[in-house]
Design an enzyme around this catalytic site. Sequence first.
Site, PDB file in Angstrom:
ATOM      1  N   ASN A 102      -7.912 -11.031   1.682  1.00 39.23           N
ATOM      2  CA  ASN A 102      -7.282 -11.722   2.797  1.00 39.23           C
ATOM      3  C   ASN A 102      -5.758 -11.757   2.642  1.00 39.23           C
ATOM      4  O   ASN A 102      -5.240 -11.723   1.536  1.00 39.23           O
ATOM      5  CB  ASN A 102      -7.825 -13.142   2.908  1.00 39.23           C
ATOM      6  N   LYS A 185      -6.660 -10.611  11.453  1.00 37.21           N
ATOM      7  CA  LYS A 185      -7.611 -11.380  10.650  1.00 37.21           C
ATOM      8  C   LYS A 185      -6.898 -12.514   9.928  1.00 37.21           C
ATOM      9  O   LYS A 185      -7.424 -13.625   9.803  1.00 37.21           O
ATOM     10  CB  LYS A 185      -8.329 -10.486   9.641  1.00 37.21           C
TER      11      LYS A 185
END
Length: 305
Positions: A102, A185
């Site tokens: 991430n 994202k």
Amino acid sequence: MRILIVGAGSTGGFFGARLAQAGRDVTFLVRPGRAAALRAHGLQIISPHGDFSIRPTLLCAEQLDQPFDLIILTVKAYALEQALEDIAPAVGPDTVILPVLNGFRHIDRIAARFGQHTVIGGVCKIIGSLDAQGRIVQGAKINEVFYGELDGRRSERLQRIDAALSNAGFTTRWSENITQDLWDKWLMLASLGCINSLMRGTVGEVASTEAGLTFANALIDEIARVAQASGHGPSQAYLDQTRSALTLKDSPQTSSMYRDLQAGQPIEAEQIVGDLLLRAQQANLSTPLLAAVNAHLSVYQQRLR
């Protein structure tokens, strides 16, 4: 293609098991404790698509002695530095590293360690966790992996990777703008994590109060401005979609960071929240809500240490 999956948790374990089930040449790099459990009980997947288990091929770091064609990094962001040290013997001149971490900081770290040519961009979408028995429990049907060259070109090596990962029991997509996919994202994940973690509730619990709804909308706007200032602002359609999903009054959704926080586990605060705040400061943006979340999570991490 010889594939090394770094980690056999809810992400690496699931996608690696699907690849192995589809007949791909897959090896998992794991810690000794996880290796012992997997040798004893196999790698077990509990999924809405059907439960299955495999007997995985396993290696620990000290056993790596030759390059792999593709290394898929699935560790938590705070474990990246140790993972890069561990995989060094497996990185050859033609090895490609596909991280599905991430944020964006990991791309720079991998490039600095092994060279820019080694790394491509990757995004995965899955809701999963390990249960008390060490099984991977998939909490929803979504299981997707996107990948692409960071400069957007359609390279020959991406053709080989696409062939190796496609038709293996999960959705794949060759992205020509993977950098934007990573930022999109990040926007969703950081917004969700910040809302849950500072308000200490699900999306629905926060959105059901007037103050919580105001907070959620303002936070999403702050993070979108950081993305815009960094040259990767979301499309209006994606921003609207994100806002809609994160302000549903009946949504039970929570982020993995919030679940880890509740369990007293390490969290990816520096990579998901702290790095966004740093980029905001570099762009001279005022992001008081992001700063408040960062302070809150910094206190938690200090307590863990």
